[in-house]
Design a protein around this motif. Structure first.
Motif, PDB file in Angstrom:
ATOM      1  N   VAL A  96       6.549  13.218   0.392  1.00  0.00           N
ATOM      2  CA  VAL A  96       7.199  11.964   0.012  1.00  0.00           C
ATOM      3  C   VAL A  96       6.126  10.885  -0.143  1.00  0.00           C
ATOM      4  O   VAL A  96       5.204  10.806   0.665  1.00  0.00           O
ATOM      5  N   ARG A  97       6.255  10.075  -1.183  1.00  0.00           N
ATOM      6  CA  ARG A  97       5.331   8.957  -1.398  1.00  0.00           C
ATOM      7  C   ARG A  97       5.963   7.698  -0.806  1.00  0.00           C
ATOM      8  O   ARG A  97       7.033   7.277  -1.224  1.00  0.00           O
ATOM      9  N   TYR A  98       5.300   7.127   0.202  1.00  0.00           N
ATOM     10  CA  TYR A  98       5.814   5.940   0.882  1.00  0.00           C
ATOM     11  C   TYR A  98       5.071   4.689   0.405  1.00  0.00           C
ATOM     12  O   TYR A  98       3.896   4.759  -0.002  1.00  0.00           O
ATOM     13  N   ARG A  99       5.756   3.546   0.487  1.00  0.00           N
ATOM     14  CA  ARG A  99       5.137   2.265   0.148  1.00  0.00           C
ATOM     15  C   ARG A  99       5.524   1.232   1.194  1.00  0.00           C
ATOM     16  O   ARG A  99       6.707   1.030   1.475  1.00  0.00           O
ATOM     17  N   ALA A 100       4.512   0.626   1.807  1.00  0.00           N
ATOM     18  CA  ALA A 100       4.735  -0.458   2.762  1.00  0.00           C
ATOM     19  C   ALA A 100       4.443  -1.778   2.072  1.00  0.00           C
ATOM     20  O   ALA A 100       3.418  -1.915   1.395  1.00  0.00           O
TER      21      ALA A 100
ATOM     22  N   ILE B 262       0.850  -1.180   0.000  1.00  0.00           N
ATOM     23  CA  ILE B 262       0.000   0.000   0.000  1.00  0.00           C
ATOM     24  C   ILE B 262       0.888   1.234   0.000  1.00  0.00           C
ATOM     25  O   ILE B 262       1.956   1.234   0.619  1.00  0.00           O
ATOM     26  N   GLU B 263       0.483   2.273  -0.716  1.00  0.00           N
ATOM     27  CA  GLU B 263       1.219   3.529  -0.734  1.00  0.00           C
ATOM     28  C   GLU B 263       0.476   4.576   0.073  1.00  0.00           C
ATOM     29  O   GLU B 263      -0.759   4.532   0.202  1.00  0.00           O
ATOM     30  N   PHE B 264       1.229   5.548   0.595  1.00  0.00           N
ATOM     31  CA  PHE B 264       0.584   6.576   1.416  1.00  0.00           C
ATOM     32  C   PHE B 264       1.478   7.809   1.515  1.00  0.00           C
ATOM     33  O   PHE B 264       2.693   7.747   1.265  1.00  0.00           O
ATOM     34  N   THR B 265       0.879   8.924   1.897  1.00  0.00           N
ATOM     35  CA  THR B 265       1.593  10.174   2.172  1.00  0.00           C
ATOM     36  C   THR B 265       1.153  10.681   3.541  1.00  0.00           C
ATOM     37  O   THR B 265       0.121  10.261   4.079  1.00  0.00           O
ATOM     38  N   VAL B 266       1.932  11.602   4.112  1.00  0.00           N
ATOM     39  CA  VAL B 266       1.582  12.230   5.389  1.00  0.00           C
ATOM     40  C   VAL B 266       1.578  13.739   5.222  1.00  0.00           C
ATOM     41  O   VAL B 266       2.234  14.278   4.329  1.00  0.00           O
ATOM     42  N   ASN B 267       0.844  14.420   6.079  1.00  0.00           N
ATOM     43  CA  ASN B 267       0.755  15.880   5.990  1.00  0.00           C
ATOM     44  C   ASN B 267       1.744  16.587   6.903  1.00  0.00           C
ATOM     45  O   ASN B 267       1.945  17.793   6.815  1.00  0.00           O
ATOM     46  N   LYS B 268       2.380  15.831   7.816  1.00  0.00           N
ATOM     47  CA  LYS B 268       3.340  16.415   8.737  1.00  0.00           C
ATOM     48  C   LYS B 268       4.313  15.332   9.165  1.00  0.00           C
ATOM     49  O   LYS B 268       4.061  14.142   9.003  1.00  0.00           O
ATOM     50  N   THR B 269       5.420  15.752   9.723  1.00  0.00           N
ATOM     51  CA  THR B 269       6.452  14.805  10.143  1.00  0.00           C
ATOM     52  C   THR B 269       5.937  13.923  11.273  1.00  0.00           C
ATOM     53  O   THR B 269       5.369  14.403  12.249  1.00  0.00           O
ATOM     54  N   VAL B 270       6.162  12.621  11.133  1.00  0.00           N
ATOM     55  CA  VAL B 270       5.723  11.660  12.127  1.00  0.00           C
ATOM     56  C   VAL B 270       6.645  10.456  12.054  1.00  0.00           C
ATOM     57  O   VAL B 270       7.264  10.199  11.013  1.00  0.00           O
ATOM     58  N   ARG B 271       6.773   9.728  13.145  1.00  0.00           N
ATOM     59  CA  ARG B 271       7.562   8.503  13.142  1.00  0.00           C
ATOM     60  C   ARG B 271       6.643   7.307  12.944  1.00  0.00           C
ATOM     61  O   ARG B 271       5.564   7.236  13.543  1.00  0.00           O
ATOM     62  N   ILE B 272       7.071   6.363  12.127  1.00  0.00           N
ATOM     63  CA  ILE B 272       6.330   5.117  11.973  1.00  0.00           C
ATOM     64  C   ILE B 272       7.126   4.004  12.642  1.00  0.00           C
ATOM     65  O   ILE B 272       8.336   3.875  12.448  1.00  0.00           O
ATOM     66  N   HIS B 273       6.430   3.222  13.463  1.00  0.00           N
ATOM     67  CA  HIS B 273       7.079   2.168  14.242  1.00  0.00           C
ATOM     68  C   HIS B 273       6.798   0.772  13.697  1.00  0.00           C
ATOM     69  O   HIS B 273       7.569  -0.150  13.972  1.00  0.00           O
ATOM     70  N   GLY B 274       5.679   0.617  12.987  1.00  0.00           N
ATOM     71  CA  GLY B 274       5.377  -0.714  12.498  1.00  0.00           C
ATOM     72  C   GLY B 274       4.067  -0.779  11.739  1.00  0.00           C
ATOM     73  O   GLY B 274       3.320   0.209  11.652  1.00  0.00           O
ATOM     74  N   PHE B 275       3.788  -1.970  11.164  1.00  0.00           N
ATOM     75  CA  PHE B 275       2.582  -2.207  10.373  1.00  0.00           C
ATOM     76  C   PHE B 275       1.644  -3.113  11.173  1.00  0.00           C
ATOM     77  O   PHE B 275       2.076  -4.103  11.774  1.00  0.00           O
TER      78      PHE B 275
END
Length: 408
Positions: free
Chosen positions: A352-356, A282-295
């Motif tokens: 940034v476009r992220y993909r998990a 799945i791809e996603f974007t964020v509107n502000k800086t955040v940390r991701i720890h896991g799925f």
């Protein structure tokens, strides 16, 4: 009367330029207790009133408010006008400026506003500014004007315990700020001079959270950190020395962990198969800086179950984190979800476009349907998109990845 200088009976000499300003005693004394004491008190001044520490433009804004009840200022001038209002006890103007400060916090203005709040002890606004900076510091510190922030304010910012910013990024910003300080005083931008400008600010950087490769590549290549300090920090990073032997801070920055949920139990459908061993993406974007720890992933209702998993996180198609192959076992819980933690939290940034991607090998799991394509939690908005490659059927509206574990 002020504009046309009609019946003025007091003259003020304003600013370093000693600019002559004519006004009316009654208006000044009726709106300001300080002016009232200066004009009619026991120590009333008979000569021209000297106003040396307020610039003419700011004093003009103060006078306009005293006469008309109106004021015009911008983020660049608000601090000096607030200073004038504070010095002369014009409480109505102070209240008006505080309202302006409260309603005009942006990435471009927050540092100026923060300095005003600290200078005048506006405690009721400080907490709001702190949270604004802590939760998304990247855009705040990106504009060139951020390099003009005072050392006191910079110390305040990088000492915030919940600052959502990578320590290496803090170090780079501190370097740029120190180089700018060297330019301002005409000093050569050598490593010793840069360190001198930093002073004790450098001890607020949590170098110990960097991995050894990053520390050696990005810190040890300069002489900003002293040789003995580098050695001590390297020893701390590899856990071979007591942390108390250095001046650096080792308290972890605090963060609030939360789950961004795009699929609930009511959204599940059965079954999600893995017979072809295709990854769910799945791809996603964020509107502000955040940390991701896991799925967060769907499991199977029936216990026990076992999955062999492997995961990856990409940023603009570049791999930024890998979850090594491992076994997930559920034997004592009826929870139909499980979390795949990343080896280390990853900072996500706007634009940034992220993909998990996660490859599961095991029994059919639950899947999801009717997902929301946009989810907001704690002010963080994640917008989801379908990946154009093979995804095992997962998309922005269905499939795996019912949630993500994040923190501010």
């Amino acid at each position: 009367m002020l504009t046309h200088q009609i019946h003025c009976d007091v003259t003020l000499r304003v600013g370093k330029e000693d600019k002559l300003v004519r006004a009316h005693k009654y208006v000044l004394s009726s709106r300001s207790p300080v002016f009232d004491a200066m004009l009619y008190g026991d120590l009333a001044e008979s000569d021209d009133i000297i106003v040396p520490d307020i610039e003419p433009s700011s004093f003009d804004a103060l006078l306009r408010f005293l006469y008309c009840g109106d004021v015009d200022f911008s983020p660049d001038t608000v601090t000096s006008v607030l200073y004038a209002a504070h010095i002369y006890g014009v409480d109505d103007l102070v209240t008006k400026i505080k309202l302006y400060l409260d309603q005009n916090i942006t990435n471009e203005t927050v540092l100026i506003i923060l300095e005003s709040a600290k200078l005048f002890n506006l405690e009721d606004l400080l907490e709001k500014y702190e949270h604004f900076i802590e939760s998304d510091p990247f855009p705040v510190l990106q504009p060139p004007s951020a390099l003009e922030v005072t050392k006191e304010t910079l110390t305040y910012i990088i000492s915030l315990e919940s600052l959502v910013m990578d320590e290496l990024e803090i170090y780079h910003f501190l370097m740029n700020w120190s180089e700018n300080q060297c330019d301002k005083v005409g000093m050569e931008k050598t490593d010793p001079n840069i360190r001198a400008m930093m002073g004790d600010l450098i001890y607020s950087i949590r170098f110990h959270t960097m991995n050894l490769d990053t520390f050696v590549k990005d810190v040890c290549n300069r002489e900003i950190v002293h040789a003995q300090e580098k050695l001590s920090l390297q020893q701390v990073i590899v856990c071979s020395v007591e942390k108390e032997n250095t001046k650096f801070k080792f308290e972890e920055r605090t963060c609030e962990t939360f789950c961004v949920v795009r699929g609930e139990r009511k959204d599940i459908e059965r079954f999600w198969a893995y017979s072809r061993s295709l990854p769910d993406c799945i791809e996603f974007t964020v509107n502000k800086t955040v940390r991701i720890h896991g799925f967060v992933m769907w499991g199977v209702r029936s216990i026990p179950y076992t999955y062999r998993i492997q995961g990856k996180l990409f940023a603009n198609s570049k791999e930024v984190s890998t979850v090594p192959v491992q076994i997930i076992e559920k034997r004592e819980s009826s929870d139909i979800k499980f979390t795949i933690p990343l080896p280390e939290p990853v900072y996500l940034a706007p634009g940034v476009r992220y993909r998990a991607c996660v490859r599961l090998e095991g029994p059919e799991s639950w899947g999801g349907q009717n997902y929301r394509s946009s989810v907001t939690e704690h002010g963080v908005e994640l917008v989801f998109y379908a990946h154009s490659g093979k995804t095992n059927g997962t998309s922005h509206t269905r499939g795996q990845f019912p949630g993500f574990v994040c923190s501010l």
